[in-house]
Design an enzyme around this catalytic site. Structure first.
Site, PDB file in Angstrom:
ATOM      1  N   ARG A  99       0.842  -1.210   0.000  1.00 46.89           N
ATOM      2  CA  ARG A  99       0.000   0.000   0.000  1.00 46.89           C
ATOM      3  C   ARG A  99       0.870   1.250   0.000  1.00 46.89           C
ATOM      4  O   ARG A  99       0.557   2.244  -0.655  1.00 46.89           O
ATOM      5  CB  ARG A  99      -0.948  -0.015   1.201  1.00 46.89           C
ATOM      6  CG  ARG A  99      -2.001   1.066   1.110  1.00 46.89           C
ATOM      7  CD  ARG A  99      -3.093   0.894   2.154  1.00 46.89           C
ATOM      8  NE  ARG A  99      -2.577   1.032   3.502  1.00 46.89           N
ATOM      9  CZ  ARG A  99      -3.256   0.730   4.597  1.00 46.89           C
ATOM     10  NH1 ARG A  99      -4.488   0.266   4.500  1.00 46.89           N
ATOM     11  NH2 ARG A  99      -2.721   0.884   5.779  1.00 46.89           N
ATOM     12  N   LYS A 102      -2.522   6.578   1.478  1.00 44.11           N
ATOM     13  CA  LYS A 102      -2.384   6.979   2.885  1.00 44.11           C
ATOM     14  C   LYS A 102      -1.376   8.123   2.938  1.00 44.11           C
ATOM     15  O   LYS A 102      -0.177   7.907   3.130  1.00 44.11           O
ATOM     16  CB  LYS A 102      -1.948   5.769   3.714  1.00 44.11           C
ATOM     17  CG  LYS A 102      -2.210   5.958   5.200  1.00 44.11           C
ATOM     18  CD  LYS A 102      -2.207   4.619   5.896  1.00 44.11           C
ATOM     19  CE  LYS A 102      -2.205   4.752   7.404  1.00 44.11           C
ATOM     20  NZ  LYS A 102      -3.434   5.298   7.954  1.00 44.11           N
TER      21      LYS A 102
HETATM   22  N1  PLP Z   1      -9.056   4.414   6.445  1.00 44.04           N
HETATM   23  C1  PLP Z   1      -8.251   5.375   6.890  1.00 44.04           C
HETATM   24  C2  PLP Z   1      -8.517   6.768   6.453  1.00 44.04           C
HETATM   25  C3  PLP Z   1      -7.188   5.076   7.755  1.00 44.04           C
HETATM   26  O1  PLP Z   1      -6.378   6.035   8.212  1.00 44.04           O
HETATM   27  C4  PLP Z   1      -6.988   3.745   8.142  1.00 44.04           C
HETATM   28  C5  PLP Z   1      -5.861   3.389   8.998  1.00 44.04           C
HETATM   29  O2  PLP Z   1      -4.850   2.942   8.565  1.00 44.04           O
HETATM   30  C6  PLP Z   1      -7.861   2.778   7.656  1.00 44.04           C
HETATM   31  C7  PLP Z   1      -8.893   3.138   6.813  1.00 44.04           C
HETATM   32  C8  PLP Z   1      -7.697   1.353   8.039  1.00 44.04           C
HETATM   33  O3  PLP Z   1      -6.672   0.738   7.320  1.00 44.04           O
HETATM   34  P1  PLP Z   1      -5.870  -0.485   7.940  1.00 44.04           P
HETATM   35  O4  PLP Z   1      -6.890  -1.488   8.341  1.00 44.04           O
HETATM   36  O5  PLP Z   1      -5.008  -0.967   6.850  1.00 44.04           O
HETATM   37  O6  PLP Z   1      -5.126   0.054   9.103  1.00 44.04           O
HETATM   38  C1  COI Z   2      -3.868   3.120  11.585  1.00 48.56           C
HETATM   39  O1  COI Z   2      -4.931   2.576  11.865  1.00 48.56           O
HETATM   40  O2  COI Z   2      -2.795   2.527  11.559  1.00 48.56           O
HETATM   41  C2  COI Z   2      -3.799   4.501  11.258  1.00 48.56           C
HETATM   42  O3  COI Z   2      -2.811   4.889  10.728  1.00 48.56           O
HETATM   43  C3  COI Z   2      -4.942   5.340  11.565  1.00 48.56           C
HETATM   44  C4  COI Z   2      -4.631   6.645  12.204  1.00 48.56           C
HETATM   45  C5  COI Z   2      -4.065   6.531  13.547  1.00 48.56           C
HETATM   46  C6  COI Z   2      -3.940   7.592  11.304  1.00 48.56           C
END
Ligand code: PLP
Ligand code: COI
Length: 334
Positions: A78, A181
């Site tokens: 990602r 991200k």
């Molecule tokens: N959406 C956003 C905007 C986020 O910041 C996060 C955190 O990482 C997620 C979704 C969830 O992604 P993940 O499950 O890969 O942490």
């Molecule tokens: C995560 O869930 O790892 C995130 O980065 C979300 C947030 C703390 C920015």
């Protein structure tokens, strides 16, 4: 001495961070350093034009005392997509992995003990460091891994939180950077999230085009349960969550139908459970979503509902080594 049981989702200074530089497309080998400051040119593209991306992943101390790093290769992939989205040189997957492993190895004392609910969070960060005043991307980058022990994002036992629909700020455009991200997505949502926090809530963002469909939360995807179905929004403006992807697999295994499609806000009347999900949020169930401008409240369960509770346990059982990791999601460090 760290009080593991009371840690929240806050930075605790580790002994070491890990750094690697890239010049003209060539990455140097990552190294650990105790220095937490970067010597950065004031005109670096990350500072001037927001050329930066980040990640978030966790290592867990399992019931057997072993450390498990959860699906780091997905974070590496990602981050490479985010890098391409912002015209940066991607961090090679293996280098990403070596940096995470080095950050762990140099900070073993910061891996929280099993049973405390705390974990070791890694924050990989990629920034453009070329000095530039003319608008455009740089060609020099710094990759940093910042480890920090953390507690739950929503402190307290597994419980419900109230969310509010934001109708004032578009977090990400349909063909914008929402799928990546990158820091800009978060900075642009601060006005909305801070206003929601001041009222004791968290934010749900709608799609920026119609303001009708659920996109996601500020730092987590949206998931909901309707009958025997696990539903999650399909949108080009949301981050492909690794937690959501894992939960979809577990949901199928638990006999749920899994659907990713547009979810109109009004449809929430038919949902029995809803939650935010992500690395930090894990599964954070919602008791209500308020839509004050429309004079509407969507009500779910006041305590975490049975379907999401079962999924939450299944995911945590894998991460903490209490059940077989059939999908090889965890890399075990002995
Ligand atoms: N959406 C956003 C905007 C986020 O910041 C996060 C955190 O990482 C997620 C979704 C969830 O992604 P993940 O499950 O890969 O942490
Ligand atoms: C995560 O869930 O790892 C995130 O980065 C979300 C947030 C703390 C920015």
């Amino acid at each position: 001495m760290i009080n593991w049981g009371t840690l929240g989702f806050h930075y605790t200074e580790p002994d070491y961070i890990v750094r690697a530089a890239c010049h003209n497309g060539v990455w140097e080998e990552p190294y650990a350093t105790a220095d937490k400051y970067l010597h950065l040119h004031v005109s670096a593209t990350c500072l001037q034009y927001g050329q930066e991306a980040f990640e978030g992943l966790k290592a867990f101390r399992g019931i057997d005392g072993k450390i498990r790093i959860f699906r780091w290769r997905e974070n590496a992939k990602r981050m490479a997509r985010s890098a391409e989205g912002l015209y940066m040189t991607p961090v090679p997957e293996d280098l990403f992995g070596r940096a995470i492993h080095l950050a762990l190895e140099k900070n073993m004392d910061f891996v929280p003990p099993y049973g405390t609910g705390a974990t070791l969070y890694f924050r990989p960060l990629l920034i453009g460091t070329t000095p530039r005043l003319g608008v455009g991307p740089g060609k020099d980058f710094e990759f940093v891994v910042i480890p920090s022990p953390i507690g739950p994002y929503y402190p307290g036992k597994f419980h419900c939180t109230t969310f509010i629909v934001n109708r004032h700020v578009d977090r990400a455009a349909p063909f914008g950077t929402g799928q990546f991200k990158v820091g800009g997505n978060y900075a642009s949502s601060f006005r909305a999230t801070e206003a929601a926090h001041a009222m004791g809530f968290d934010c749900v963002f709608l799609d920026a085009r119609f303001h009708r469909y659920i996109d996601e939360c500020s730092a987590a995807n949206f998931i909901g349960i309707k009958g025997n179905e696990y539903l999650t929004p399909k949108s080009s403006a949301i981050l492909p969550s690794i937690t959501n992807d894992s939960l979809m697999t577990l949901a199928r295994e638990q006999g749920l139908k899994v659907t990713r499609r547009r979810i109109a806000l009004e449809e929430l009347d038919e949902f029995s459970e809803a939650a935010a999900c992500g690395t930090a949020a894990v599964i954070s169930p919602m008791d209500k979503i308020l839509d004050p401008e429309m004079g509407k409240t969507y009500t779910f369960t006041s305590e975490p509902g049975p379907v999401l509770t079962k999924l939450y346990r299944a995911l945590k059982d894998i991460q903490f080594g209490r059940t077989e990791d059939k999908h090889n999601w965890c890399e075990i460090i002995n």
